[in-house]
Design a protein around this motif. Structure first.
Motif, PDB file in Angstrom:
ATOM      1  N   ALA A  88       0.828  -1.206   0.000  1.00  0.00           N
ATOM      2  CA  ALA A  88       0.000   0.000   0.000  1.00  0.00           C
ATOM      3  C   ALA A  88       0.864   1.258   0.000  1.00  0.00           C
ATOM      4  O   ALA A  88       0.540   2.252  -0.661  1.00  0.00           O
ATOM      5  CB  ALA A  88      -0.923  -0.011   1.223  1.00  0.00           C
ATOM      6  N   ARG A  89       1.976   1.222   0.726  1.00  0.00           N
ATOM      7  CA  ARG A  89       2.872   2.384   0.781  1.00  0.00           C
ATOM      8  C   ARG A  89       3.508   2.638  -0.578  1.00  0.00           C
ATOM      9  O   ARG A  89       3.624   3.787  -1.021  1.00  0.00           O
ATOM     10  CB  ARG A  89       3.947   2.167   1.842  1.00  0.00           C
ATOM     11  CG  ARG A  89       4.920   3.311   1.980  1.00  0.00           C
ATOM     12  CD  ARG A  89       5.499   3.366   3.364  1.00  0.00           C
ATOM     13  NE  ARG A  89       4.480   3.694   4.358  1.00  0.00           N
ATOM     14  CZ  ARG A  89       4.719   3.883   5.660  1.00  0.00           C
ATOM     15  NH1 ARG A  89       5.957   3.799   6.112  1.00  0.00           N
ATOM     16  NH2 ARG A  89       3.753   4.150   6.489  1.00  0.00           N
ATOM     17  N   MET A  90       3.921   1.580  -1.263  1.00  0.00           N
ATOM     18  CA  MET A  90       4.513   1.744  -2.589  1.00  0.00           C
ATOM     19  C   MET A  90       3.478   2.246  -3.595  1.00  0.00           C
ATOM     20  O   MET A  90       3.781   3.067  -4.460  1.00  0.00           O
ATOM     21  CB  MET A  90       5.106   0.412  -3.077  1.00  0.00           C
ATOM     22  CG  MET A  90       6.262  -0.130  -2.222  1.00  0.00           C
ATOM     23  SD  MET A  90       7.663   1.025  -2.066  1.00  0.00           S
ATOM     24  CE  MET A  90       7.443   1.592  -0.355  1.00  0.00           C
ATOM     25  N   GLU A  91       2.246   1.763  -3.487  1.00  0.00           N
ATOM     26  CA  GLU A  91       1.183   2.213  -4.379  1.00  0.00           C
ATOM     27  C   GLU A  91       0.880   3.690  -4.161  1.00  0.00           C
ATOM     28  O   GLU A  91       0.652   4.434  -5.122  1.00  0.00           O
ATOM     29  CB  GLU A  91      -0.085   1.371  -4.130  1.00  0.00           C
ATOM     30  CG  GLU A  91      -1.226   1.658  -5.077  1.00  0.00           C
ATOM     31  CD  GLU A  91      -0.965   1.203  -6.506  1.00  0.00           C
ATOM     32  OE1 GLU A  91      -1.600   1.747  -7.426  1.00  0.00           O
ATOM     33  OE2 GLU A  91      -0.110   0.305  -6.695  1.00  0.00           O
ATOM     34  N   ARG A  92       0.920   4.106  -2.907  1.00  0.00           N
ATOM     35  CA  ARG A  92       0.642   5.514  -2.580  1.00  0.00           C
ATOM     36  C   ARG A  92       1.674   6.439  -3.216  1.00  0.00           C
ATOM     37  O   ARG A  92       1.359   7.562  -3.608  1.00  0.00           O
ATOM     38  CB  ARG A  92       0.644   5.668  -1.052  1.00  0.00           C
ATOM     39  CG  ARG A  92       0.416   7.079  -0.545  1.00  0.00           C
ATOM     40  CD  ARG A  92       0.476   7.105   0.974  1.00  0.00           C
ATOM     41  NE  ARG A  92       0.674   8.445   1.470  1.00  0.00           N
ATOM     42  CZ  ARG A  92       1.462   8.758   2.495  1.00  0.00           C
ATOM     43  NH1 ARG A  92       2.131   7.807   3.133  1.00  0.00           N
ATOM     44  NH2 ARG A  92       1.596  10.004   2.873  1.00  0.00           N
ATOM     45  N   GLN A  93       2.901   5.975  -3.370  1.00  0.00           N
ATOM     46  CA  GLN A  93       3.967   6.815  -3.910  1.00  0.00           C
ATOM     47  C   GLN A  93       3.763   7.163  -5.377  1.00  0.00           C
ATOM     48  O   GLN A  93       4.382   8.099  -5.896  1.00  0.00           O
ATOM     49  CB  GLN A  93       5.319   6.113  -3.731  1.00  0.00           C
ATOM     50  CG  GLN A  93       5.746   5.991  -2.285  1.00  0.00           C
ATOM     51  CD  GLN A  93       7.113   5.364  -2.133  1.00  0.00           C
ATOM     52  OE1 GLN A  93       7.804   5.107  -3.119  1.00  0.00           O
ATOM     53  NE2 GLN A  93       7.525   5.099  -0.903  1.00  0.00           N
ATOM     54  N   LYS A  94       2.879   6.448  -6.072  1.00  0.00           N
ATOM     55  CA  LYS A  94       2.617   6.737  -7.480  1.00  0.00           C
ATOM     56  C   LYS A  94       2.019   8.132  -7.668  1.00  0.00           C
ATOM     57  O   LYS A  94       2.049   8.674  -8.772  1.00  0.00           O
ATOM     58  CB  LYS A  94       1.690   5.682  -8.070  1.00  0.00           C
ATOM     59  CG  LYS A  94       2.331   4.304  -8.166  1.00  0.00           C
ATOM     60  CD  LYS A  94       1.377   3.288  -8.764  1.00  0.00           C
ATOM     61  CE  LYS A  94       2.026   1.915  -8.858  1.00  0.00           C
ATOM     62  NZ  LYS A  94       1.098   0.889  -9.417  1.00  0.00           N
ATOM     63  N   LEU A  95       1.484   8.689  -6.585  1.00  0.00           N
ATOM     64  CA  LEU A  95       0.943  10.047  -6.654  1.00  0.00           C
ATOM     65  C   LEU A  95       2.002  11.034  -7.131  1.00  0.00           C
ATOM     66  O   LEU A  95       1.707  11.981  -7.865  1.00  0.00           O
ATOM     67  CB  LEU A  95       0.421  10.464  -5.273  1.00  0.00           C
ATOM     68  CG  LEU A  95      -0.048  11.913  -5.110  1.00  0.00           C
ATOM     69  CD1 LEU A  95      -1.236  12.193  -6.038  1.00  0.00           C
ATOM     70  CD2 LEU A  95      -0.429  12.192  -3.661  1.00  0.00           C
ATOM     71  N   LEU A  96       3.262  10.815  -6.735  1.00  0.00           N
ATOM     72  CA  LEU A  96       4.345  11.738  -7.097  1.00  0.00           C
ATOM     73  C   LEU A  96       4.645  11.723  -8.591  1.00  0.00           C
ATOM     74  O   LEU A  96       5.289  12.646  -9.104  1.00  0.00           O
ATOM     75  CB  LEU A  96       5.614  11.377  -6.318  1.00  0.00           C
ATOM     76  CG  LEU A  96       5.555  11.569  -4.797  1.00  0.00           C
ATOM     77  CD1 LEU A  96       6.820  11.029  -4.153  1.00  0.00           C
ATOM     78  CD2 LEU A  96       5.345  13.024  -4.428  1.00  0.00           C
ATOM     79  N   ASP A  97       4.197  10.686  -9.301  1.00  0.00           N
ATOM     80  CA  ASP A  97       4.455  10.582 -10.736  1.00  0.00           C
ATOM     81  C   ASP A  97       3.335  11.172 -11.582  1.00  0.00           C
ATOM     82  O   ASP A  97       3.441  11.233 -12.807  1.00  0.00           O
ATOM     83  CB  ASP A  97       4.658   9.109 -11.135  1.00  0.00           C
ATOM     84  CG  ASP A  97       5.877   8.497 -10.465  1.00  0.00           C
ATOM     85  OD1 ASP A  97       6.875   9.220 -10.315  1.00  0.00           O
ATOM     86  OD2 ASP A  97       5.808   7.316 -10.084  1.00  0.00           O
ATOM     87  N   LYS A  98       2.261  11.608 -10.945  1.00  0.00           N
ATOM     88  CA  LYS A  98       1.110  12.130 -11.687  1.00  0.00           C
ATOM     89  C   LYS A  98       1.301  13.609 -12.005  1.00  0.00           C
ATOM     90  O   LYS A  98       1.888  14.364 -11.216  1.00  0.00           O
ATOM     91  CB  LYS A  98      -0.179  11.920 -10.882  1.00  0.00           C
ATOM     92  CG  LYS A  98      -0.530  10.448 -10.651  1.00  0.00           C
ATOM     93  CD  LYS A  98      -1.840  10.303  -9.924  1.00  0.00           C
ATOM     94  CE  LYS A  98      -2.201   8.827  -9.716  1.00  0.00           C
ATOM     95  NZ  LYS A  98      -2.404   8.122 -11.005  1.00  0.00           N
ATOM     96  N   SER A  99       0.770  14.025 -13.137  1.00  0.00           N
ATOM     97  CA  SER A  99       0.897  15.425 -13.552  1.00  0.00           C
ATOM     98  C   SER A  99       0.113  16.356 -12.634  1.00  0.00           C
ATOM     99  O   SER A  99       0.433  17.541 -12.526  1.00  0.00           O
ATOM    100  CB  SER A  99       0.411  15.584 -14.993  1.00  0.00           C
ATOM    101  OG  SER A  99      -0.941  15.161 -15.117  1.00  0.00           O
ATOM    102  N   CYS A 100      -0.917  15.818 -11.973  1.00  0.00           N
ATOM    103  CA  CYS A 100      -1.736  16.628 -11.071  1.00  0.00           C
ATOM    104  C   CYS A 100      -1.279  16.496  -9.619  1.00  0.00           C
ATOM    105  O   CYS A 100      -2.041  16.765  -8.693  1.00  0.00           O
ATOM    106  CB  CYS A 100      -3.203  16.236 -11.183  1.00  0.00           C
ATOM    107  SG  CYS A 100      -3.522  14.477 -10.870  1.00  0.00           S
ATOM    108  N   CYS A 101      -0.042  16.079  -9.411  1.00  0.00           N
ATOM    109  CA  CYS A 101       0.501  15.895  -8.064  1.00  0.00           C
ATOM    110  C   CYS A 101       0.479  17.209  -7.291  1.00  0.00           C
ATOM    111  O   CYS A 101       0.804  18.268  -7.836  1.00  0.00           O
ATOM    112  CB  CYS A 101       1.928  15.373  -8.178  1.00  0.00           C
ATOM    113  SG  CYS A 101       2.827  15.279  -6.619  1.00  0.00           S
ATOM    114  N   PRO A 102       0.097  17.179  -6.007  1.00  0.00           N
ATOM    115  CA  PRO A 102       0.183  18.400  -5.187  1.00  0.00           C
ATOM    116  C   PRO A 102       1.632  18.852  -5.029  1.00  0.00           C
ATOM    117  O   PRO A 102       2.565  18.088  -5.293  1.00  0.00           O
ATOM    118  CB  PRO A 102      -0.397  17.952  -3.834  1.00  0.00           C
ATOM    119  CG  PRO A 102      -1.103  16.671  -4.089  1.00  0.00           C
ATOM    120  CD  PRO A 102      -0.428  16.027  -5.249  1.00  0.00           C
TER     121      PRO A 102
END
Length: 216
Positions: A88-102
């Motif tokens: 789950a922690r590794m999956e959560r890190q995919k947020l950093l690869d998104k163009s809409c990342c905070p």
């Protein structure tokens, strides 16, 4: 009406029965915690996220080997339960690869770069990951020097998530629970702590230089 039955329906009914008192206190357990799903939702909806980790590398930047060593050292769970948390922690890190990342600002205490319960090999790989993460456009790492005190602030890890159209939300982690605070009298406290950490921490360039020096 919505085709929801059984345990899921009971969970929704229980959620609807909770008091609307501007915060949620959620207990941890040995499966994917409900509070982690809530955190992921708020992170993805935020425009700006400020995070403070007094003793560890932030979960968003942890390597799988580091997270595994940490969970096995600290969490009394069966191996399959720990594996689920790591996944789950590794999956959560995919947020950093998104163009809409905070836009993330992550305050990390210097002592987290020198842990005693993580092997030297794993820790060196982890520092390398921090070094590369510091080059991301929307990821700012600020190291809080050891000289300013144990953490630079009292209390444990927390995140403040902000969005133009919504009031800020603070997620405060404890050993057995996580609280999501929405009342301004609570979130203002954490925003003041962020302001204080901003004045105490090394700037982005100094922090990157420190991390790079340790990683080489």
């Amino acid at each position: 009406m919505f085709g929801v039955f059984g345990d899921e329906a009971e969970e929704i009914v229980a959620l609807a029965a909770e008091l609307d008192d501007d915060y949620r206190l959620l207990t941890h357990n040995d499966k994917l915690p409900d509070e982690l799903r809530t955190l992921i939702h708020h992170e993805r909806a935020a425009e700006v996220v400020d995070s403070c980790e007094p003793a560890l590398i932030p979960g968003l930047l942890q390597m799988e080997s580091y997270a595994g060593a940490l969970f096995h050292w600290a969490v009394p769970l069966p191996s399959d339960g720990i594996d689920s948390l790591i996944e789950a922690r590794m999956e959560r890190q995919k947020l950093l690869d998104k163009s809409c990342c905070p836009a993330f600002t992550l305050f990390v205490h210097e002592s987290a770069l020198h842990p005693h319960m993580i092997s030297a090999r794993v820790m060196n790989d982890q520092r390398m990951k921090l070094m590369f993460a510091a080059d991301r456009d929307l990821c700012t790492i600020r190291i809080v020097p050891i000289q300013v005190g144990p953490t630079g602030t009292l209390g444990g890890p927390f995140m403040v998530m902000r969005h133009t159209d919504y009031k800020p939300i603070a997620c405060v982690e404890n050993v057995s629970t996580s609280a999501f605070l929405e009342e301004p009298t609570h979130t203002d406290v954490y925003q003041r702590i962020v302001k204080r950490l901003t004045s105490l921490a090394l700037d982005e360039g100094q922090s990157k230089e420190l991390i790079t020096g340790l990683a080489m």
